[in-house]
Write an enzyme that holds these catalytic residues in place. Structure first.
Site, PDB file in Angstrom:
ATOM      1  CE1 TYR A 105      43.996  83.973 123.023  1.00  0.00           C
ATOM      2  CE2 TYR A 105      45.917  83.538 122.059  1.00  0.00           C
ATOM      3  CZ  TYR A 105      45.059  83.163 122.858  1.00  0.00           C
ATOM      4  OH  TYR A 105      45.145  82.029 123.637  1.00  0.00           O
ATOM      5  CG  LEU A 106      39.667  89.137 115.447  1.00  0.00           C
ATOM      6  CD1 LEU A 106      40.667  88.735 114.205  1.00  0.00           C
ATOM      7  CD2 LEU A 106      38.362  89.096 114.980  1.00  0.00           C
ATOM      8  CE  LYS A 107      36.169  92.391 119.201  1.00  0.00           C
ATOM      9  NZ  LYS A 107      36.130  93.116 117.904  1.00  0.00           N
ATOM     10  CB  SER A 108      45.246  90.975 121.486  1.00  0.00           C
ATOM     11  OG  SER A 108      46.375  90.967 121.894  1.00  0.00           O
ATOM     12  CG  ASP A 139      35.039  91.685 114.137  1.00  0.00           C
ATOM     13  OD1 ASP A 139      34.408  92.319 113.323  1.00  0.00           O
ATOM     14  OD2 ASP A 139      35.478  91.784 115.375  1.00  0.00           O
TER      15      ASP A 139
END
Length: 332
Positions: A105-108, A139
């Site tokens: 959940y890299l962008k949480s 990323d």
């Protein structure tokens, strides 16, 4: 917790003592949210335990299930953190789970905020650098990952082991992608915005090292390197005119007949460079504008006109604004 289809909490023996609370909605909501049965089930039990104030190992199971379905569920994250502290759960185990979550959940934002809370208590920042490097391999420009790295360095600012190889790390990231704006921003943070580290006391030498002419010569239309150059000159209160001769090399078409002598201070553009470079023209216009007189503004205006009509037409309104603003300042 298994990634497969989980048993509903309503069907689990250990939750028979809890009466789930359904989400309140009007009798005829205009736009009802179509939650999955699994999510409605888990959040119903979450509302019930939040109301009762229960803090127990099974609450960790419940909140993990909710987070896996909705990693942006702030209340579940907050209640999970409070439960970890209340039952004195092993935080190293929780951090390992966050290793999985931070990549998945890299962008949480909530994942990274939870990690900050854990590390603040555990106070073991150095191993985090290796994890962050791994996360950036997924990323390399993720805002949350870079923000977390800067928080870690700033919060544990006196940990010299934490800073020892940070500039080398930035160099590697820029070698992999010289256009990585996040890495350029981090470089400014490391070199200029976080104090003076051992060996960096001679700021004039550091400034000369940090001038980005070589990076610009490799990728002349890389806005990140030009922005970094602006930033360090402004930070050190050095006039833009100090690099004007270098900038001028990139404001004209490439001359194949020119025989350049290798000069590390004024590295020329290569034959494959896309010239004239809009960023260089903008920079040179700012050099002239900084002169503060009518002649300087006139020269800047001519460059802004060339950007508006030919070299950067997508921002024509902006260049027209710059021209009006500069002319008005001279007249006043």
């Amino acid at each position: 917790m298994s990634e497969g289809k989980a048993t509903l909490f309503a069907d689990r023996e250990e939750w028979k003592d809890v009466e789930p609370l359904e989400q309140y909605e009007n009798m005829n909501p205009l736009a009802p949210i179509l939650y999955t049965p699994e999510y409605k089930d888990a959040t119903g039990y979450f509302r019930a335990i939040a109301k009762s104030g229960e803090k127990s190992p099974r609450v960790l199971v419940l909140t993990e299930a909710i987070i896996r379905m909705n990693p942006g569920h702030y209340s579940a994250w907050q209640y999970r953190y409070e439960t970890l502290l209340a039952i004195d759960a092993p935080l190293d185990v929780e951090l390992k789970l966050m290793n999985e979550f931070a990549v998945k959940y890299l962008k949480s934002y909530q994942v990274w905020h939870h990690r900050r809370l854990l590390v603040t208590i555990m106070r073991k920042p150095v191993p985090e650098l290796e994890f962050i490097t791994l996360s950036l391999s997924e990323d390399s420009k993720n805002y949350h990952t870079w923000s977390y790295r800067q928080w870690l360095l700033a919060y544990f600012n006196d940990e010299e082991d934490l800073w020892a190889k940070e500039l080398d790390f930035v160099e590697r990231m820029l070698t992999q992608d010289i256009r990585n704006n996040s890495a350029w921003h981090h470089r400014f943070f490391v070199v200029w915005a976080s104090g003076v580290r051992d060996g960096e006391e001679d700021r004039e030498r550091v400034l000369k090292r940090e001038l980005t002419q070589q990076s610009i010569s490799l990728a002349p239309n890389n806005a990140s390197a030009w922005n970094y150059l602006r930033g360090i000159l402004n930070h050190n209160k050095v006039a833009f005119s100090s690099v004007a001769e270098f900038v001028k090399l990139y404001t004209v078409p490439y001359d194949a007949s020119r025989k350049d002598i290798v000069d590390v201070d004024l590295p020329p553009p290569g034959p494959s460079a896309d010239l004239p470079c809009a960023a260089a023209i903008e920079f040179l216009a700012d050099v002239y504008e900084q002169e503060g007189d009518k002649d300087g503004v006139q020269r800047a205006t001519e460059l802004w006109k060339s950007l508006a009509s030919e070299h950067d037409t997508i921002r024509v309104k902006y260049w027209e604004h710059r021209i009006r603003e500069a002319l008005e300042s001279v007249q006043s």
